[in-house]
Design a protein around this motif. Structure first.
Motif, mmCIF file in Angstrom:
data_model
loop_
_atom_site.group_PDB
_atom_site.id
_atom_site.type_symbol
_atom_site.label_atom_id
_atom_site.label_comp_id
_atom_site.label_asym_id
_atom_site.label_seq_id
_atom_site.Cartn_x
_atom_site.Cartn_y
_atom_site.Cartn_z
ATOM 1 N N UNK A 193 37.681 -3.337 44.982
ATOM 2 C CA UNK A 193 38.429 -4.542 44.588
ATOM 3 C C UNK A 193 37.888 -5.084 43.258
ATOM 4 N N UNK A 194 36.554 -5.002 43.131
ATOM 5 C CA UNK A 194 35.926 -5.518 41.924
ATOM 6 C C UNK A 194 36.355 -4.749 40.679
ATOM 7 N N UNK A 195 36.598 -3.457 40.830
ATOM 8 C CA UNK A 195 37.003 -2.680 39.647
ATOM 9 C C UNK A 195 38.522 -2.652 39.508
ATOM 10 N N UNK A 196 39.199 -3.487 40.299
ATOM 11 C CA UNK A 196 40.630 -3.675 40.059
ATOM 12 C C UNK A 196 41.572 -2.996 41.025
ATOM 13 N N UNK A 197 41.046 -2.484 42.137
ATOM 14 C CA UNK A 197 41.949 -1.842 43.106
ATOM 15 C C UNK A 197 42.801 -2.907 43.788
ATOM 16 N N UNK B 86 45.428 -10.807 40.879
ATOM 17 C CA UNK B 86 44.022 -10.783 40.470
ATOM 18 C C UNK B 86 43.537 -9.380 40.078
ATOM 19 N N UNK B 87 43.923 -8.308 40.831
ATOM 20 C CA UNK B 87 43.418 -6.979 40.457
ATOM 21 C C UNK B 87 43.696 -6.598 38.996
ATOM 22 N N UNK B 90 41.111 -8.203 36.971
ATOM 23 C CA UNK B 90 39.783 -7.602 37.198
ATOM 24 C C UNK B 90 39.617 -6.304 36.403
ATOM 25 N N UNK B 91 40.736 -5.607 36.159
ATOM 26 C CA UNK B 91 40.632 -4.348 35.404
ATOM 27 C C UNK B 91 40.232 -4.592 33.953
#
Lengths: 284, 236
Positions: A193-197, B86-87, B90-91
């Motif tokens: 989730x932190x890397x954008x998943x 949000x994702x 975050x990318x």
């Protein structure tokens, strides 16, 4: 990259899922087989009963050949047969013993006329014909088949409930296994989730895992289930009772049972997805 | 998701006004934060253990929403941001953790590729190409297929940095990046961050090593009891 980020295959919470799903699929397959076989059998009873009636004529002054001619001329009738006295005697033997010894003056034997109706026809004309002739009674199989049909219907309902319970239990097993796997994989999930998943990306990994486990379990339970249904219904038919002749699932029924692993896999996939999304959406 | 002046408008990459953060019903661990991170800036974040460095980083990498106050990231108000959007934000943020957070069952190359894989915006061949290039750049070309348990602390940290920068983030956050490596490796890693900053990446490095800010001269954000002080000027 071919390796999955989530090492779900090594997740200890998933180890027993295929076994539990297999046991529940076996139960579901047998329940469905029972429901489908009962449905075929009762449909068979309905077909047999709906086109066959018997006229019972108290012996006396009735001109049987004339009555047979009258009935044969009705549009609804396809075939008619006055049963010979010997056949009637044989049918009554279990109750009266040797009919030749019976004083027919005291206990007159009825004449029986077997009437076959055309497909889809009803007994309205026939009932109208004998309406004012009290010595003639129309016997239909409906009268004694109805309670049996009701009983079979109840058994079918029970079988469907069992099948539904098995599917519900598979959903519950999937929910618990998915929740445990999500807890065990929490760090990896947090990292993803932190890397954008997106949540859907993570849910897809869990649903694939759920699909694989349920498909394996579903096949492992359904195949023996099909074998059990085949032999159990064949054994019942071999008992020789005419009533059980139709006791086997229809082709559509067999195909529906064979499709059970796919249905179970889809249910597990959907359940795993909903479970993961619900848990992930609870946190930002 | 709203698209508001994130490029060329002079708006800071991150802006906080009177921000507070509490966990559950506990006391506030961050209080009255006012902070602006300009595009292309470099900051050190310091503070004693328990001062709130990790909590502030968790706000910056969008793992938490502020309990109060206003926070804008890349021009988006975080208060109203739906979870499904949000994702994508975050990318645009790379994170390097003190404990690396590498996946042990994946190779170094596979770990580095993760952000591109989850973004799902390019094919596997292109991802492989970019990953190989970056792995070489951080000096791990020979260890590309090695699994994290077989790598040294410095090598793991470089894998973690490569993973953090592979999707060209606009903001890079590093939590004690030199904490688990020797001095020489620490200096090499810092040179890597400086180089990334020169390429336009905004960088925030949390550290308890107070000698680092002195060595590099970048602005210092100091946290004490959940309150932020800006101890030196610069580009912030």
């Amino acid at each position: 990259m071919s390796v999955s980020e989530l090492s779900l295959d090594r997740d200890p919470s998933s180890r027993f899922v295929p076994w539990i799903v297999a046991a529940l699929s076996l139960m579901c397959a047998i329940a469905l087989g029972t429901a489908f076989a009962l449905a075929s059998m009762t449909a068979d009873w309905g077909r047999a009963a709906s086109d066959q009636v018997t006229l019972r004529v108290a012996t006396g002054d009735t001109d049987i050949p004339a009555l047979v001619d009258q009935v044969a001329q009705l549009d609804a009738v396809s075939r008619i047969e006055h049963l010979p006295r010997e056949q009637v005697a044989r049918m009554l033997q279990p109750w009266l013993g040797d009919v030749a010894q019976v004083d027919t003056a005291l206990l007159p034997l009825p004449a029986l006329i077997d009437v076959r109706l055309k497909p889809g026809a009803n007994t309205t004309e026939l009932r109208a014909l004998i309406a004012d002739r009290s010595e003639i009674t129309l016997d239909s199989a409906d009268a004694w088949l109805a309670p049996l049909q009701d009983l079979a219907g109840l058994a079918r309902l029970v079988a469907w409930v069992l099948a539904a319970v098995a599917v519900g239990a598979i959903m519950l097993v999937t929910v618990f296994a998915t929740r445990s796997a999500l807890v065990n994989q929490r760090q990896t999930v947090d990292l993803l989730r932190l890397i954008g998943a997106a949540d859907g990306y993570i849910a897809k990994r869990f649903q694939r895992h759920g699909l694989r486990l349920a498909l394996v379990g579903g096949i492992a339970g359904t195949v023996p289930g099909l074998i059990v249904i085949f032999f159990a219904t064949a054994a019942a038919r071999l008992q020789g009772a005419a009533l059980l002749n139709g006791l086997t699932p229809s082709l559509a029924g067999w195909l529906a049972i064979a499709a059970l692993p796919l249905i179970v896999a889809l249910v597990a996939t959907f359940t795993a997805r909903v479970t993961v999304l619900k848990l992930l959406r609870a946190s930002w | 998701m709203q698209q508001q002046g994130t490029d060329g408008t002079g708006e800071p990459l991150v802006a906080m006004r009177n921000v507070g953060l509490r966990y559950g019903t506990g006391p506030e661990v961050l209080r009255d934060l006012d902070l602006e991170l300009a595009e292309g800036s470099f900051h050190f974040l310091t503070g004693r253990s328990g001062a709130g460095k990790s909590s502030l980083l968790s706000l910056l990498h969008l793992s938490r929403r502020p309990s109060r106050g206003l926070m804008r990231v890349f021009g988006h108000d975080m208060q109203d941001m739906p979870a499904r959007d949000v994702p994508v934000l975050r990318r645009r943020i790379g994170v390097v953790f003190q404990d690396f957070r590498l996946l042990d069952h994946l190779s170094a190359q596979e770990n580095v590729a993760l952000p591109l894989k989850v973004a799902n915006t390019m094919d596997a061949e292109r991802i492989d190409e970019i990953v190989r290039e970056l792995i070489d750049w951080v000096g791990l070309g020979q260890q590309a297929q090695a699994r994290p348990p077989t790598l040294s602390g410095g090598e793991k940290q470089r894998v973690a940095i490569a993973r953090a920068v592979i999707s060209s983030p606009r903001l890079l956050l590093a939590d004690e990046p030199t904490g688990n490596v020797d001095q020489e490796m620490g200096e090499r890693l810092m040179r890597l961050f400086v180089k990334l900053n020169s390429l336009g990446t905004t960088i925030v490095i949390a550290t308890h090593d107070l000698s680092l800010p002195g060595q590099y001269g970048y602005p210092l954000l100091h946290l004490e009891d959940g309150r932020l002080t800006h101890e030196s000027g610069g580009t912030a």
